[in-house]
Design a protein around this motif. Structure first.
Motif, PDB file in Angstrom:
ATOM      1  N   MET A  98      14.039  52.732   3.102  1.00  0.00           N
ATOM      2  CA  MET A  98      14.560  53.686   2.124  1.00  0.00           C
ATOM      3  C   MET A  98      15.348  52.946   1.056  1.00  0.00           C
ATOM      4  O   MET A  98      16.197  52.114   1.355  1.00  0.00           O
ATOM      5  CB  MET A  98      15.472  54.709   2.819  1.00  0.00           C
ATOM      6  N   LYS A  99      15.056  53.260  -0.213  1.00  0.00           N
ATOM      7  CA  LYS A  99      15.821  52.680  -1.306  1.00  0.00           C
ATOM      8  C   LYS A  99      17.223  53.300  -1.334  1.00  0.00           C
ATOM      9  O   LYS A  99      17.401  54.455  -0.986  1.00  0.00           O
ATOM     10  CB  LYS A  99      15.126  52.937  -2.640  1.00  0.00           C
ATOM     11  N   LYS A 100      18.190  52.492  -1.774  1.00  0.00           N
ATOM     12  CA  LYS A 100      19.567  52.972  -1.842  1.00  0.00           C
ATOM     13  C   LYS A 100      20.132  52.746  -3.227  1.00  0.00           C
ATOM     14  O   LYS A 100      19.977  51.668  -3.803  1.00  0.00           O
ATOM     15  CB  LYS A 100      20.446  52.275  -0.803  1.00  0.00           C
ATOM     16  N   ILE A 101      20.799  53.781  -3.753  1.00  0.00           N
ATOM     17  CA  ILE A 101      21.493  53.661  -5.029  1.00  0.00           C
ATOM     18  C   ILE A 101      22.963  53.980  -4.791  1.00  0.00           C
ATOM     19  O   ILE A 101      23.301  54.934  -4.097  1.00  0.00           O
ATOM     20  CB  ILE A 101      20.891  54.592  -6.103  1.00  0.00           C
ATOM     21  N   VAL A 102      23.831  53.152  -5.362  1.00  0.00           N
ATOM     22  CA  VAL A 102      25.276  53.360  -5.282  1.00  0.00           C
ATOM     23  C   VAL A 102      25.750  53.799  -6.658  1.00  0.00           C
ATOM     24  O   VAL A 102      25.485  53.131  -7.659  1.00  0.00           O
ATOM     25  CB  VAL A 102      26.004  52.073  -4.851  1.00  0.00           C
ATOM     26  N   ILE A 103      26.450  54.940  -6.706  1.00  0.00           N
ATOM     27  CA  ILE A 103      26.949  55.477  -7.970  1.00  0.00           C
ATOM     28  C   ILE A 103      28.469  55.486  -7.935  1.00  0.00           C
ATOM     29  O   ILE A 103      29.077  56.245  -7.178  1.00  0.00           O
ATOM     30  CB  ILE A 103      26.420  56.898  -8.228  1.00  0.00           C
ATOM     31  N   ALA A 104      29.078  54.619  -8.719  1.00  0.00           N
ATOM     32  CA  ALA A 104      30.541  54.574  -8.810  1.00  0.00           C
ATOM     33  C   ALA A 104      31.000  55.594  -9.841  1.00  0.00           C
ATOM     34  O   ALA A 104      30.457  55.655 -10.946  1.00  0.00           O
ATOM     35  CB  ALA A 104      31.000  53.170  -9.202  1.00  0.00           C
ATOM     36  N   GLY A 105      31.990  56.398  -9.461  1.00  0.00           N
ATOM     37  CA  GLY A 105      32.417  57.462 -10.362  1.00  0.00           C
ATOM     38  C   GLY A 105      31.357  58.540 -10.473  1.00  0.00           C
ATOM     39  O   GLY A 105      31.117  59.081 -11.560  1.00  0.00           O
ATOM     40  N   GLY A 106      30.736  58.874  -9.360  1.00  0.00           N
ATOM     41  CA  GLY A 106      29.582  59.769  -9.378  1.00  0.00           C
ATOM     42  C   GLY A 106      29.875  61.210  -9.037  1.00  0.00           C
ATOM     43  O   GLY A 106      28.962  61.926  -8.610  1.00  0.00           O
ATOM     44  N   THR A 107      31.114  61.668  -9.242  1.00  0.00           N
ATOM     45  CA  THR A 107      31.455  63.047  -8.878  1.00  0.00           C
ATOM     46  C   THR A 107      31.347  64.013 -10.049  1.00  0.00           C
ATOM     47  O   THR A 107      31.425  65.222  -9.859  1.00  0.00           O
ATOM     48  CB  THR A 107      32.885  63.127  -8.310  1.00  0.00           C
ATOM     49  N   GLY A 108      31.186  63.500 -11.271  1.00  0.00           N
ATOM     50  CA  GLY A 108      31.120  64.358 -12.442  1.00  0.00           C
ATOM     51  C   GLY A 108      29.714  64.837 -12.750  1.00  0.00           C
ATOM     52  O   GLY A 108      28.786  64.724 -11.930  1.00  0.00           O
ATOM     53  N   PHE A 109      29.546  65.370 -13.947  1.00  0.00           N
ATOM     54  CA  PHE A 109      28.276  65.946 -14.395  1.00  0.00           C
ATOM     55  C   PHE A 109      27.126  64.963 -14.249  1.00  0.00           C
ATOM     56  O   PHE A 109      26.125  65.228 -13.572  1.00  0.00           O
ATOM     57  CB  PHE A 109      28.450  66.424 -15.842  1.00  0.00           C
ATOM     58  N   LEU A 110      27.237  63.793 -14.886  1.00  0.00           N
ATOM     59  CA  LEU A 110      26.123  62.843 -14.883  1.00  0.00           C
ATOM     60  C   LEU A 110      25.928  62.209 -13.514  1.00  0.00           C
ATOM     61  O   LEU A 110      24.789  61.983 -13.083  1.00  0.00           O
ATOM     62  CB  LEU A 110      26.354  61.764 -15.939  1.00  0.00           C
ATOM     63  N   GLY A 111      27.022  61.923 -12.820  1.00  0.00           N
ATOM     64  CA  GLY A 111      26.900  61.327 -11.498  1.00  0.00           C
ATOM     65  C   GLY A 111      26.175  62.239 -10.527  1.00  0.00           C
ATOM     66  O   GLY A 111      25.293  61.799  -9.774  1.00  0.00           O
ATOM     67  N   GLN A 112      26.517  63.520 -10.539  1.00  0.00           N
ATOM     68  CA  GLN A 112      25.860  64.463  -9.641  1.00  0.00           C
ATOM     69  C   GLN A 112      24.428  64.769 -10.085  1.00  0.00           C
ATOM     70  O   GLN A 112      23.558  65.029  -9.252  1.00  0.00           O
ATOM     71  CB  GLN A 112      26.684  65.739  -9.534  1.00  0.00           C
TER      72      GLN A 112
END
Length: 320
Positions: A1-15
């Motif tokens: 499974m590919k994994k992506i890490v999103i830092a600061g991902g709680t806002g509009f664009l992150g979600q």
């Protein structure tokens, strides 16, 4: 499974990205300063954006890292906010660079948020990655320092992309579209000031698709303008918005009114009055197909008058 890490991902664009990549079968890790936060998409892992810690383990072997950290620019630019806007972008970027340099198998690609506002105010000349001219002032200075912090660290195993993103149109509460739509429905959707300033924009769907595209296309690196290929004037933007909502008239907003409104709303008129004439030359050169290349189609889709499925079949835009 590919994994992506999103830092600061709680806002509009992150979600938006987290939901998109989960739908593609990726494992999504969201680095957040809020412990025990429940999100619509993604598995949360705590970090403070300043120090390395257990969260660094999530970078090991990740297919991609996306950093969206940064205080909102929708505020008054007094000294404290200026400092926080700058520090909240540069510090997490440097922290991530330090973390990547100390893991055995670093992320294959690192996408760092940037902004299309880095270019100068332009009414007639389109700004591309190759020929765009940088502007002046506080916002541009922050953008340049942000990109410098991102590119200065040499990470030979990680491809780097700075996403010079324009206004993203989507339905989330903290995005701009619901605010503009509400103003239009109240009869306040007229042009802002003279209305000749250019507006660069991108539909949320194309934002998600473009991020996935640059991750998968290993030949894309450096700066990327993340914007639709057909920017319009503010006057056209607002009239097209009204048309999509079935609103026949909108009161114009002259500059003195905007200055007062900005002061009352604790924001800055630069966000609406600067002319951003930015085009996605690199995406087009790499044959990315926009689902919503034109504003009328994007706004009709957002207003509920056209489905994603219909638009995905009928509307594409690329270089010949």
């Amino acid at each position: 499974m590919k994994k992506i890490v999103i830092a600061g991902g709680t806002g509009f664009l992150g979600q938006a990205l987290a939901t998109h990549f989960e739908s593609k079968g990726w494992k999504v890790i969201v680095l957040t300063r809020s412990e025990n936060q429940t999100l619509e998409a993604g598995q949360t892992v705590f970090w403070d954006g300043k120090e390395t810690g257990p969260w660094v383990e999530e970078l090991e072997g990740a297919s991609a890292l996306v950093n969206l950290s940064g205080k909102s620019v929708n505020c008054r630019y007094h000294a404290r906010n200026r400092r926080e806007i700058r520090d909240s972008r540069i510090q997490p970027t440097r922290t991530l660079a330090n973390a990547i340099s100390n893991v055995a198998k670093p992320p294959a690609v690192w996408l760092n948020a940037a902004s299309a506002t880095i270019y100068r105010h332009s009414l007639e000349t389109p700004m591309t990655e190759a020929t765009g001219e940088l502007g002046h002032g506080f916002s541009v200075d922050v953008c340049q320092a942000w990109e410098n912090a991102f590119f200065q660290e040499h990470l030979p195993q990680t491809r780097k992309i700075a996403l010079r993103t324009s206004m993203v149109l989507g339905h989330a509460k903290n995005s701009v579209y619901p605010i503009l739509a509400r103003l239009a429905r109240c009869g306040m959707g007229g042009k802002l000031s003279h209305g000749t300033q250019m507006v660069s924009w991108i539909h949320q769907t194309d934002f998600n698709r473009a991020v996935e595209y640059v991750i998968e296309d290993h030949d894309i690196e450096g700066t990327v303008n993340l914007t639709a290929p057909a920017p319009v004037t503010n006057s056209v933007f607002m009239s097209t918005l009204r048309e999509s909502l079935g609103v026949p008239f909108g009161l114009p907003h002259y500059k003195p009114m905007l200055e007062v409104a900005a002061w009352l709303l604790r924001t800055e008129t630069e966000l609406t009055l600067k002319s951003r004439y930015v085009v996605p030359e690199k995406l087009l050169q790499h044959r990315f197909l926009f689902r919503y290349p034109f504003l009328d189609e994007a706004l009709r889709a957002l207003s509920g008058n056209r489905s994603d499925a219909e638009s995905s079949i009928r509307n594409h835009y690329s270089l010949p």
